[in-house]
Scaffold this active site. Structure first.
Site, PDB file in Angstrom:
ATOM      1  N   GLN A   1      -0.448  -9.163  -5.820  1.00  0.00           N
ATOM      2  CA  GLN A   1      -0.976 -10.525  -5.936  1.00  0.00           C
ATOM      3  C   GLN A   1      -0.047 -11.422  -6.742  1.00  0.00           C
ATOM      4  OE1 GLN A   1      -3.542 -12.047  -4.525  1.00  0.00           O
ATOM      5  NE2 GLN A   1      -4.125 -10.210  -3.393  1.00  0.00           N
TER       6      GLN A   1
ATOM      7  N   CYS B   1     -10.138  -6.670   3.200  1.00  0.00           N
ATOM      8  CA  CYS B   1      -9.595  -5.324   3.352  1.00  0.00           C
ATOM      9  C   CYS B   1     -10.657  -4.498   4.021  1.00  0.00           C
ATOM     10  CB  CYS B   1      -9.236  -4.803   1.959  1.00  0.00           C
ATOM     11  SG  CYS B   1      -9.400  -3.067   1.757  1.00  0.00           S
TER      12      CYS B   1
ATOM     13  N   THR C   1      13.800   4.796  10.535  1.00  0.00           N
ATOM     14  CA  THR C   1      14.862   3.798  10.651  1.00  0.00           C
ATOM     15  C   THR C   1      14.480   2.560   9.839  1.00  0.00           C
ATOM     16  OG1 THR C   1      15.365   4.584  12.868  1.00  0.00           O
ATOM     17  CG2 THR C   1      16.218   2.423  12.274  1.00  0.00           C
TER      18      THR C   1
ATOM     19  N   THR D   1       0.848  -1.198   0.000  1.00  0.00           N
ATOM     20  CA  THR D   1       0.000   0.000   0.000  1.00  0.00           C
ATOM     21  C   THR D   1       0.880   1.243   0.000  1.00  0.00           C
ATOM     22  OG1 THR D   1      -1.866  -1.088   1.084  1.00  0.00           O
ATOM     23  CG2 THR D   1      -1.734   1.295   1.326  1.00  0.00           C
TER      24      THR D   1
ATOM     25  N   ALA E   1       5.709  -8.359   0.119  1.00  0.00           N
ATOM     26  CA  ALA E   1       6.352  -9.528   0.733  1.00  0.00           C
ATOM     27  C   ALA E   1       5.332 -10.436   1.402  1.00  0.00           C
ATOM     28  CB  ALA E   1       7.389  -9.077   1.758  1.00  0.00           C
TER      29      ALA E   1
END
Lengths: 383, 383
Positions: free
Chosen positions: A183, A328, A241, A74, A204
């Site tokens: 996807q 979602c 970071t 996203t 990932a």
């Protein structure tokens, strides 16, 4: 995953692979240093981060300097689309794009490239809505609802022709092709030169890597406006970071999935065919999406008039986990616009089931699941 | 961490605590489900996420519906500040704020509340730069360079008076106090009612939690404009599949640190005093920051004319890891503006050392480190 349950919603989430976790673990408590720190520990963390970047770059056949690690797909999509649109111009997005893409263009002028009833978006359909001031086209490699694989290389080719036209006419507006590969990260070709894309977002967590870690690849020379400035990490596009363990896991997951994909795709394709054979016996069941160009383990079906939410709750009791659509928060209580985009009626849309197979899926599981699905639908129909 | 090295840069990064990792591990490969999924697995993930939220809320003495999990403190700060400033109005930030805060206000009109030479920012200093159209004041609980703890409750009280004034004058511009609690998450009071803040950003990775996970707490009734829309997770402010393992780890790390903080702060304070005694023997060494109001394990010193970068490289060879300043890509080759903000000359700023102690720090380590620091400085001075 509990032993009894059968998970068939890999499009929503995948478990972290144990090899991936193993690769990450060193960077949690041992090499935990800030990669910007000036001592050996910091350099070790920096090296691990840069190795992870190279590993992703190799999968993409790209330079590692063009690979950015993000906090999820996203965010990758936001950095790409908002980064291009902030300086002005129109966007074009596919009719079946994920809420992550739709959300980005909400504050900018945009047009929709229509999909056919299989969820397939042709270059012609995209061409129709490109205007002289369109700066970015965003079409997913494959959509999350139907798993339809888009002809992205052909779309890229068409976009090249538009660019050529613009040059001829003296129109200096740049035009870029972004693709949401969320996807597809685990199963499709990702070599950027073959895809022809200018920007690519990867996820990932959909290919057995860690959650809230993603990648954005940006072609050389494309300048993105950062959403917000900050510590200046990741070429100034993703301040904060760096999540070294996450980047290491992300790279490992993507490269593992890409190495496995030929064999795994064949296996998933066979399993999908088997499942489909079982389900086709159900009266009134219609298979959605493209009959050939689809993700190997992705099956979307509908039965007009069925209350698929109730079917899913029945299946849940049997320990079979499938979805009504893209999981979602934005879709809670709302239909995914992708369903309407392929011309489904409300009765068809509400009778939708999305079944997505993955690495732990077996034929035996599908046999049990198919029986459970049939029974649940029968019960819903009062049979 | 290698056995030989002595890590004294806990302000830059902390290792993931083993208990925290243990709490997270279930959510990597077992309860890995998408919290938005409609079946039992999804509900288990959602429950874990909401428990984590409650755990953080309890630490803050706040409602859990006002706790948002983010992908790190930088993102928390962005969601807070950009979310308030997008609809117009001025910002006020402290002179020693982190790049994450400075970066947010770069695109918006803002003014700086001056710090004194100890890095201390008084309510009066903040008051001076508040205008009739200031909508947000952002002052860290403690800054990352000097570790000076700010009088946030007093600033909050002053802001309340300004609000009262505005109401009297019919000025309807809202005024909010945000605080970046990144450096303070592990050691300072976080009860929002005692702090008096309206928004609070926290950082898991600075208190032995996972990297790239943070918290934003937003007082009831404050409406933030989302940076970008998307899947709509986390009240629409942080779209993307939730990082359940990260949230669980974040909550565990924060609540553990807060439980331990009375004892641990005393221990760190004693260690800091011991270290300071050793270092005060160094000719020309000046202690920076507030002599009393500082983070318990944070020590900032300078020696005018010293090349602190070279000292750090020498120490690196000895396996002693300390910093020149906030470890952050934005500061590479640049001085942290906080150094100038407290009136340090370039020669003083370049002679700065930041030493920050943490949970694994021992007196023996500090004895060795202090000797190494003295030797490195002597060598630099050609002694």
């Amino acid at each position: 995953m509990s032993q009894e349950s059968i998970y068939l919603d890999y499009a929503a989430a995948t478990p972290l692979d144990s090899t991936v976790l193993e690769a990450m673990i060193l960077y949690f408590s041992d090499v935990f240093y800030n990669p910007s720190a000036p001592y050996e520990g910091g350099r070790l963390a920096r090296d691990a981060l840069e190795s992870a970047r190279s590993e992703v770059a190799q999968v993409l056949g790209a330079k590692s300097t063009n690979v950015i690690f993000t906090a999820g797909a996203t965010e990758s999509i936001q950095i790409a689309l908002v980064g291009l649109l902030k300086s002005g111009g129109y966007a074009v997005i596919g009719a079946t794009e994920h809420a992550a893409v739709r959300g980005c263009v909400r504050d900018f002028p945009s047009r929709i490239a229509l999909a056919d009833n299989r969820g397939y978006i042709t270059p012609e359909s995209v061409r129709k809505v490109i205007q002289d001031d369109t700066v970015v086209v965003s079409i997913a490699l494959a959509d999350s609802e139907f798993g339809t694989v888009q002809p992205i290389a052909d779309i890229a080719h068409m976009i090249n022709l538009v660019r050529h036209d613009r040059r001829e006419k003296g129109n200096k507006t740049p035009l870029y092709l972004h693709s949401d590969g969320s996807q597809a990260t685990g199963s499709l070709e990702l070599k950027t030169s073959r895809l022809g894309v200018d920007l690519l977002s990867l996820n990932a967590s959909k290919c057995y890597g860690p959650k809230q870690v993603g990648v954005l690849w940006v072609r050389n020379g494309i300048v993105l406006e950062p959403l917000v400035s900050g510590g200046g990490q990741e070429r100034g596009l993703r301040s904060g970071t760096e999540n070294v363990a996450g980047a290491v896991g992300c790279a490992k997951a993507i490269s593992m999935a890409q190495t496995m994909r030929y064999d795994e795709n064949r296996r998933l394709q066979e399993l999908r065919t088997y499942l489909l054979q079982q389900l086709e016996q159900i009266d009134g069941l219609v298979v959605d999406g493209h009959p050939k160009k689809h993700l190997p383990g992705h099956l979307h079906v509908h039965i007009s008039g069925l209350d698929s939410e109730r079917v899913i709750y029945r299946l849940d009791i049997d320990g079979v986990y499938i979805a009504t659509g893209a999981a979602c928060a934005a879709n809670k209580g709302k239909r995914n616009p992708a369903l309407e985009a392929v011309g489904m009626t409300p009765a068809e849309a509400d009778g939708s089931l999305r079944i997505s197979l993955g690495r732990s899926t077996t034929k035996q599981q599908l046999e049990i699941a198919a029986r459970a699905i049939k029974r649940a639908i029968d019960l819903e129909r009062g049979l």
